[in-house]
Scaffold this motif. Structure first.
Motif, PDB file in Angstrom:
ATOM      1  N   GLY A 103       0.870  -1.149   0.014  1.00  0.00           N
ATOM      2  CA  GLY A 103       0.027  -0.063  -0.036  1.00  0.00           C
ATOM      3  C   GLY A 103       0.971   1.260  -0.076  1.00  0.00           C
ATOM      4  N   LEU A 104       2.015   1.236   0.915  1.00  0.00           N
ATOM      5  CA  LEU A 104       2.679   2.468   0.933  1.00  0.00           C
ATOM      6  C   LEU A 104       3.355   2.541  -0.640  1.00  0.00           C
ATOM      7  CD1 LEU A 104       4.030   4.683   2.305  1.00  0.00           C
ATOM      8  CD2 LEU A 104       5.911   3.097   3.130  1.00  0.00           C
ATOM      9  N   THR A 105       3.749   1.609  -1.148  1.00  0.00           N
ATOM     10  CA  THR A 105       4.563   1.730  -2.646  1.00  0.00           C
ATOM     11  C   THR A 105       3.633   2.214  -3.691  1.00  0.00           C
ATOM     12  OG1 THR A 105       5.932  -0.312  -2.060  1.00  0.00           O
ATOM     13  CG2 THR A 105       5.410   0.188  -4.352  1.00  0.00           C
ATOM     14  N   LEU A 106       2.222   1.733  -3.371  1.00  0.00           N
ATOM     15  CA  LEU A 106       1.418   2.126  -4.539  1.00  0.00           C
ATOM     16  C   LEU A 106       0.970   3.683  -4.134  1.00  0.00           C
ATOM     17  CD1 LEU A 106      -1.164  -0.618  -4.722  1.00  0.00           C
ATOM     18  CD2 LEU A 106       0.474   0.073  -6.238  1.00  0.00           C
ATOM     19  N   TRP A 107       0.968   4.180  -2.902  1.00  0.00           N
ATOM     20  CA  TRP A 107       0.760   5.560  -2.491  1.00  0.00           C
ATOM     21  C   TRP A 107       1.824   6.428  -2.817  1.00  0.00           C
ATOM     22  CZ3 TRP A 107       3.251   8.845   0.674  1.00  0.00           C
ATOM     23  CH2 TRP A 107       2.794   9.935   1.198  1.00  0.00           C
ATOM     24  N   LEU A 108       2.933   6.093  -2.638  1.00  0.00           N
ATOM     25  CA  LEU A 108       4.346   6.586  -2.849  1.00  0.00           C
ATOM     26  C   LEU A 108       4.333   6.779  -4.524  1.00  0.00           C
ATOM     27  CD1 LEU A 108       6.683   8.048  -1.753  1.00  0.00           C
ATOM     28  CD2 LEU A 108       8.005   5.716  -1.861  1.00  0.00           C
ATOM     29  N   THR A 109       4.000   5.745  -5.414  1.00  0.00           N
ATOM     30  CA  THR A 109       4.096   5.897  -6.810  1.00  0.00           C
ATOM     31  C   THR A 109       3.077   7.094  -7.506  1.00  0.00           C
ATOM     32  OG1 THR A 109       4.833   3.644  -6.872  1.00  0.00           O
ATOM     33  CG2 THR A 109       4.079   4.673  -8.983  1.00  0.00           C
ATOM     34  N   ALA A 110       1.879   7.034  -6.841  1.00  0.00           N
ATOM     35  CA  ALA A 110       0.679   7.983  -7.150  1.00  0.00           C
ATOM     36  C   ALA A 110       1.056   9.223  -6.898  1.00  0.00           C
ATOM     37  CB  ALA A 110      -0.785   7.692  -6.549  1.00  0.00           C
ATOM     38  N   VAL A 111       1.716   9.747  -5.590  1.00  0.00           N
ATOM     39  CA  VAL A 111       1.923  10.928  -5.306  1.00  0.00           C
ATOM     40  C   VAL A 111       2.974  11.531  -6.053  1.00  0.00           C
ATOM     41  CG1 VAL A 111       2.815  12.248  -3.292  1.00  0.00           C
ATOM     42  CG2 VAL A 111       0.918  10.745  -2.782  1.00  0.00           C
TER      43      VAL A 111
ATOM     44  N   PRO B 117      11.200   9.954   7.055  1.00  0.00           N
ATOM     45  CA  PRO B 117      11.894   8.947   5.888  1.00  0.00           C
ATOM     46  C   PRO B 117      10.821   9.150   4.669  1.00  0.00           C
ATOM     47  CG  PRO B 117      12.331   7.891   7.950  1.00  0.00           C
ATOM     48  CD  PRO B 117      11.700   9.239   8.122  1.00  0.00           C
ATOM     49  N   VAL B 118       9.589   9.071   4.900  1.00  0.00           N
ATOM     50  CA  VAL B 118       8.421   9.220   3.941  1.00  0.00           C
ATOM     51  C   VAL B 118       8.631  10.303   3.007  1.00  0.00           C
ATOM     52  CG1 VAL B 118       6.080   9.013   3.284  1.00  0.00           C
ATOM     53  CG2 VAL B 118       7.119   7.524   5.038  1.00  0.00           C
ATOM     54  N   THR B 119       8.732  11.684   3.884  1.00  0.00           N
ATOM     55  CA  THR B 119       8.754  12.958   3.316  1.00  0.00           C
ATOM     56  C   THR B 119      10.013  13.234   2.400  1.00  0.00           C
ATOM     57  OG1 THR B 119       7.664  13.875   5.285  1.00  0.00           O
ATOM     58  CG2 THR B 119       8.842  15.415   3.847  1.00  0.00           C
TER      59      THR B 119
ATOM     60  N   SER C 117      14.029   2.062   0.202  1.00  0.00           N
ATOM     61  CA  SER C 117      14.400   0.997   1.574  1.00  0.00           C
ATOM     62  C   SER C 117      15.646   1.378   1.953  1.00  0.00           C
ATOM     63  CB  SER C 117      14.279  -0.470   0.997  1.00  0.00           C
ATOM     64  OG  SER C 117      15.141  -0.520   0.214  1.00  0.00           O
ATOM     65  N   ILE C 118      16.437   2.269   1.513  1.00  0.00           N
ATOM     66  CA  ILE C 118      18.068   2.578   1.922  1.00  0.00           C
ATOM     67  C   ILE C 118      17.723   3.437   3.059  1.00  0.00           C
ATOM     68  CG2 ILE C 118      18.419   4.438  -0.044  1.00  0.00           C
ATOM     69  CD1 ILE C 118      20.755   1.584   1.210  1.00  0.00           C
ATOM     70  N   ILE C 119      16.462   4.240   3.035  1.00  0.00           N
ATOM     71  CA  ILE C 119      16.436   5.363   4.044  1.00  0.00           C
ATOM     72  C   ILE C 119      15.195   4.797   5.003  1.00  0.00           C
ATOM     73  CG2 ILE C 119      17.407   7.090   2.673  1.00  0.00           C
ATOM     74  CD1 ILE C 119      14.521   7.814   1.998  1.00  0.00           C
ATOM     75  N   ALA C 120      15.208   3.672   5.067  1.00  0.00           N
ATOM     76  CA  ALA C 120      14.219   2.940   6.093  1.00  0.00           C
ATOM     77  C   ALA C 120      12.845   3.176   5.882  1.00  0.00           C
ATOM     78  CB  ALA C 120      14.662   3.026   7.475  1.00  0.00           C
TER      79      ALA C 120
END
Length: 298
Positions: free
Chosen positions: A88-96, A163-165, A240-243
């Motif tokens: 879910g995080l991968t899909l959200w990150l891709t869309a944003v 990390p997410v930002t 993933s390199i930045i956790a």
């Protein structure tokens, strides 16, 4: 008596007459002979196809029957909560990243095509800088931005960017450089006569772009944009390199605990293949929509 005998005598081949048993001869057959159509033999192609299918079958059988892949472990972890949260995080990150990247990229493309030299130079410099730097270096740079600028406008930046930002900022700035070139190429593909015709009708710049330029440019923008979308989906694994706990990082957390490396990597691989296949199908229909009325609409 002689006349009756002559009528019963078979005609000779040179007499020009034919018997009732002879097949009719087409008119003009002696002058123009119709060539017989012989199908092309593609023996080599059939042999090559058989060899390729045989090799693929052997590979598939070896993968399915090889116990080292641990398919039971793959099935057990394929839909676990941690893997689905990472997906879910991968899909959200891709869309944003795609939305923000193409928004900024469109702005950069317009700047590059403007008559202002400063705007053109700024856009060119941005694209040159971010395309020249590896994405991993960019992510690590933004992750450690607090070491360079501890405060910005009185705001402490050490703990400001999580990390997410950092992943969103780094991937967006990187994708915008490529999106700018995609959009610029699509706009340049529109014939100049279309713009001149729109100007003669009295359409303003915004209406010309929205009603004339953009629909035609989308035919050239959609294919590379689809490739960028798929590339971004797979490229998010680098966060993933930045956790950042995306799909790859989620399975890494599991196999660091269970040491079942191969099956957990297969879980991530299968999910990437499934999502990429769905995106490819969607890209196909979007391309057909914008190519309607042309020879490429198929």
């Amino acid at each position: 008596m002689s006349a009756q005998t002559e009528s019963l005598t078979p005609a000779s081949p040179s007499s020009g007459t034919t018997s009732a048993a002879d097949p009719p001869v087409p008119e003009g057959a002696g002058k123009h002979t119709i060539p017989r159509i012989v199908p092309v033999r593609r023996t080599g192609q059939w042999v090559a196809a058989a060899v390729v299918l045989g090799l693929l079958g052997l590979v598939l059988v070896s993968v399915v029957r090889n116990r080292a892949f641990q398919w039971d472990v793959v099935a057990r972890y394929f839909t676990t909560d941690s893997v689905l949260r990472g997906l879910g995080l991968t899909l959200w990150l891709t869309a944003v990243v795609m939305v923000l990247g193409f928004g900024l990229g469109t702005l950069l493309a317009v700047m590059r095509l403007s008559g202002n030299r400063v705007l053109r130079a700024t856009s060119w410099g941005y694209v040159w800088l971010f395309r020249s730097t590896p994405i991993l270096v960019q992510l690590l740079f933004w992750f450690n931005i607090g070491a360079l600028y501890p405060t910005i406008l009185g705001v402490n930046t050490v703990n400001l960017l999580g990390p997410v930002t950092v992943a969103v900022v780094g991937l967006t700035l990187h994708e915008a450089a490529y999106a700018a070139e995609v959009v610029r190429g699509g706009i340049l593909s529109v014939e100049r006569g279309q713009l001149e015709a729109a100007q003669s009708l009295g359409l303003g710049p915004w209406r010309r772009f929205r009603r004339i330029v953009l629909p035609q440019a989308m035919r050239s923008i959609v294919p590379p944009a689809g490739n960028m979308l798929i590339g971004t989906l797979k490229g998010t694994s680098i966060v993933s390199i930045i956790a950042v706990q995306d799909l790859l990082y989620s399975v890494q957390l599991v196999y660091h605990r269970t040491y079942e490396i191969i099956p957990l990597l297969l879980v991530a691989t299968i999910w990437y293949v499934v999502i990429t296949s769905l995106l490819s199908i969607g890209q196909h229909y979007v391309e057909r929509y914008y190519a309607r009325g042309t020879a490429d609409a198929r």
